[in-house]
Design an enzyme around this catalytic site. Structure first.
Site, mmCIF file in Angstrom:
data_model
loop_
_atom_site.group_PDB
_atom_site.id
_atom_site.type_symbol
_atom_site.label_atom_id
_atom_site.label_comp_id
_atom_site.label_asym_id
_atom_site.label_seq_id
_atom_site.Cartn_x
_atom_site.Cartn_y
_atom_site.Cartn_z
ATOM 1 N N LYS A 198 47.918 28.128 42.438
ATOM 2 C CA LYS A 198 47.672 28.130 41.020
ATOM 3 C C LYS A 198 49.224 28.507 40.712
ATOM 4 O O LYS A 198 49.468 29.265 39.848
ATOM 5 C CB LYS A 198 46.708 28.960 40.585
ATOM 6 C CG LYS A 198 46.586 28.556 39.027
ATOM 7 C CD LYS A 198 45.890 27.292 38.424
ATOM 8 C CE LYS A 198 45.878 26.995 36.811
ATOM 9 N NZ LYS A 198 45.582 25.845 36.634
ATOM 10 N N TYR A 215 40.661 39.919 45.881
ATOM 11 C CA TYR A 215 39.360 40.530 46.550
ATOM 12 C C TYR A 215 39.720 41.904 47.161
ATOM 13 O O TYR A 215 38.889 42.452 48.044
ATOM 14 C CB TYR A 215 39.089 39.480 47.819
ATOM 15 C CG TYR A 215 38.258 38.413 47.231
ATOM 16 C CD1 TYR A 215 37.074 38.276 47.769
ATOM 17 C CD2 TYR A 215 38.884 37.485 46.506
ATOM 18 C CE1 TYR A 215 36.255 37.171 47.177
ATOM 19 C CE2 TYR A 215 38.058 36.479 46.057
ATOM 20 C CZ TYR A 215 36.801 36.076 46.245
ATOM 21 O OH TYR A 215 36.053 35.058 45.844
ATOM 22 N N ASP A 226 37.313 30.322 48.118
ATOM 23 C CA ASP A 226 35.997 30.726 47.806
ATOM 24 C C ASP A 226 35.433 29.684 46.855
ATOM 25 O O ASP A 226 34.316 29.087 47.179
ATOM 26 C CB ASP A 226 35.723 32.079 47.132
ATOM 27 C CG ASP A 226 34.364 32.488 46.978
ATOM 28 O OD1 ASP A 226 33.626 31.930 47.763
ATOM 29 O OD2 ASP A 226 34.315 33.925 46.475
ATOM 30 N N ASP A 282 42.957 23.569 40.272
ATOM 31 C CA ASP A 282 42.004 22.749 39.256
ATOM 32 C C ASP A 282 42.380 21.366 39.676
ATOM 33 O O ASP A 282 41.190 20.670 39.752
ATOM 34 C CB ASP A 282 42.346 23.193 37.897
ATOM 35 C CG ASP A 282 43.967 23.216 37.591
ATOM 36 O OD1 ASP A 282 44.582 23.704 38.170
ATOM 37 O OD2 ASP A 282 44.102 22.469 36.652
#
Length: 468
Positions: free
Chosen positions: A233, A161, A357, A333
């Site tokens: 992640k 971002y 987000d 995930d």
């Protein structure tokens, strides 16, 4: 106070300030800057401000009152001043610390990618705070939405971002690829189609990570939450997302050692509680079943981990760890799956920008949608905070007095609680629960609730006030 050319500062109001020990000092007549928002924001703000004022009046019987101060951004600002985000707006949020805003249009073409992102960056609002909980009676796509009660701490200033992108076909992209190819040929070779690839950078820093994790742990402890999950992640992006996880644990152990326990530490301590004579090596084999297949160096690392955990025995042993804030981590995930099928396992979530987000919106869908999902952007060091709608402007419904104002109303509830005005905040929650419980709702809920009474945006605000 600063002098403003356009913004009209209420003469009978006072500023919220931050003390030297980082405590918010709120007067009984605080000046609160607000941006009404674009599109449906106009309808939503009119309904919401009535609810805020009613809650404050009922809670404090006239002893406290918010002095609202309009500041400008978005379409309204552009039409008035030919400027999407005037300097005075940023100055007002800077000076008065706490504010609230409705949804804003993102300008098309040049300029800011997002006015929301611009405000966050200009004020260094490094925490995006997104509480997600279920209100009884709200239509939900899941069987047990009542199990969802989570608070997401999303890092707000880093990750992809930051907007550092090199567009395919541009001279900048060509220069960056040449730089990468010359200095980092192995990394360049990993790009499958370099000549047509857009390229983005993903910065993740120690400082950015630590201030987010510090804020999340402090909040979790203050609000007596049971666990905090570090979402990342790191299995793929080991030196950004993986580093975020490692730095998070390190900060927690360094600054909050007596108040927290990691999941692996609970296994080690629990094993010792079950068998006081358990050796370090046997304990290591219990927490890592593949211990015997590890290299000697790996085995040594695991044994050192066991020894470090056992040194916590005076403060954490004999079951004392069960009263501590439990720290654990999970892959992004997997988290998206488990918040759906095991929502009771998640309480406070601390994560990076992109993961946060996705997660916060996915959670909002479980409890009735983004229309009643509140949000805040906060700098806990300076005290600056902007509370905001988490949905878009929905221009096709603008000025129809139709949409659900719940997101801004609950963001205002968060604002009042942040200010320490908990009695008024509680009244807003009571009013909302009462209106929904009576099935007096806007069209988005009415079409999914048999026997519901359809009301307008302003009518829903009135129903909340009536149920306080």
């Amino acid at each position: 106070m600063a002098e403003y050319k356009v913004v009209k500062v209420p003469k009978d109001g006072a500023k919220i300030t931050m003390s030297a020990n980082k405590e918010l000092k709120v007067p009984d007549n605080p000046i609160i800057p607000f941006i009404e928002g674009d599109g449906t924001g106009r309808d939503i703000w009119r309904a919401s401000v009535r609810v805020f004022d009613a809650a404050v009046e009922k809670a404090y019987q006239g002893k406290r009152k918010i002095r609202w101060m309009e500041v400008y951004a978005g379409e309204k600002s552009f039409k008035m001043f030919n400027n999407w985000l005037p300097d005075e707006t940023v100055e007002a949020f800077t000076e008065f610390l706490v504010g609230i805003k409705g949804p804003l249009t993102t300008p098309i073409g040049g300029g800011f990618r997002s006015l929301n992102v611009a405000l966050r960056k200009l004020l260094d609002l490094y925490v995006c705070l997104r509480p997600v909980r279920y209100y009884n009676g709200v239509p939900s796509p899941v069987k047990h939405p009542e199990y969802v009660d989570m608070v997401v701490f999303r890092e707000n200033t880093e990750d992809i971002y930051t907007g550092i992108e090199f567009i395919n076909g541009t001279e900048e992209n060509k220069k960056f690829r040449a730089l990468l190819k010359e200095n980092f040929p192995k990394e360049y070779a990993k790009i499958r189609f370099p000549n047509t690839a857009g390229i983005a950078l993903k910065p993740v820093s120690v400082e950015g990570t630590e201030r987010l994790i510090r804020a999340a742990i402090k909040w979790a402890l203050a609000n007596k939450r049971k666990n905090m999950n570090i979402v990342h992640k790191g299995n793929i992006m080991k030196y950004t997302e993986g580093a975020f996880m490692e730095w998070a644990y390190a900060l927690a152990k360094r600054e909050f050692r007596n108040d927290v326990v990691t999941e692996r530490e609970t296994w080690i301590l629990g094993n010792k509680e079950q068998n006081a004579n358990l050796s370090v090596e046997d304990n290591a084999k219990m927490i890592d079943p593949g211990f015997d297949m590890m290299s000697p160096d790996q085995q040594t690392d695991i044994k050192k981990e066991v020894e470090a955990a056992l040194k916590l025995w005076p403060t954490h042993g004999d079951g004392k760890w069960k009263a501590k804030l439990l720290l654990k981590d999970s892959i992004a995930d997997v988290t998206l799956q488990f918040v759906l099928i095991r929502p009771k396992d998640y309480d406070v979530i601390a994560t990076m920008n992109l993961n946060g987000d996705y997660l916060s919106d996915a959670l909002a869908a479980q409890v009735g949608g983004i229309g009643i999902a509140p949000g805040a952007n906060i700098n806990y060091d300076s005290g600056h905070a902007i509370f905001e709608a988490t949905h878009g402007t929905a221009p096709k419904y603008a000025d129809l007095d139709k949409v659900n104002p719940g997101s801004v109303i609950l963001s205002g509830e968060m604002m009042l609680r942040y200010m320490g005005w908990t009695e008024a905040a509680d009244l807003i929650v009571k009013g909302l629960e009462g209106a929904i419980g009576n099935k007096t709702v806007t069209y988005d809920f009415e079409r999914l609730m048999p026997g519901a009474k359809l009301v307008s945006c302003s009518g829903f605000g009135g129903a909340i006030i009536a149920n306080m």
